[in-house]
Design a protein around this motif. Structure first.
Motif, PDB file in Angstrom:
ATOM      1  N   GLN A  11      19.502   1.275   6.991  1.00 44.74           N
ATOM      2  CA  GLN A  11      20.800   1.880   7.276  1.00 44.74           C
ATOM      3  C   GLN A  11      21.638   0.952   8.153  1.00 44.74           C
ATOM      4  N   LYS A  12      21.022   0.324   9.136  1.00 47.20           N
ATOM      5  CA  LYS A  12      21.747  -0.622   9.992  1.00 47.20           C
ATOM      6  C   LYS A  12      22.275  -1.796   9.176  1.00 47.20           C
ATOM      7  N   GLU A  13      21.436  -2.331   8.279  1.00 41.78           N
ATOM      8  CA  GLU A  13      21.862  -3.445   7.426  1.00 41.78           C
ATOM      9  C   GLU A  13      23.077  -3.044   6.594  1.00 41.78           C
ATOM     10  N   ILE A  14      23.009  -1.873   6.007  1.00 42.45           N
ATOM     11  CA  ILE A  14      24.089  -1.409   5.140  1.00 42.45           C
ATOM     12  C   ILE A  14      25.371  -1.188   5.936  1.00 42.45           C
ATOM     13  N   MET A  15      25.268  -0.547   7.080  1.00 39.81           N
ATOM     14  CA  MET A  15      26.455  -0.327   7.907  1.00 39.81           C
ATOM     15  C   MET A  15      27.069  -1.659   8.341  1.00 39.81           C
TER      16      MET A  15
END
Length: 69
Positions: A11-15
């Motif tokens: 999720q952090k990567e995507i954000m």
């Protein structure tokens, strides 16, 4: 950073790719070599998690970003 602590690494990567690198869902999917549907799912879950964090802290997103400036 505290707000992001509750997110999974994916999720952090995507954000990061969507907000900091201004990539689309499809571009993010290509970079991470996953489907657009998977990106959408992680993105939606991350947004819900962040919204809950903002609400718990009594902040709106606008107030949060104003405090950073």
């Amino acid at each position: 950073e505290e707000a992001l602590a509750g997110l999974s690494e994916r999720q952090k990567e995507i954000m990061q790719l969507i907000f900091y690198h201004d990539l689309s869902i499809n571009e993010t999917a290509k970079v991470l070599k996953i489907s657009g549907g998977a990106v959408r799912k992680h993105y939606d879950r991350a947004k819900k998690s962040l919204a809950a964090w903002f609400q718990q802290k009594g902040l709106t997103e606008k107030n949060f970003f104003n405090e950073l400036v």
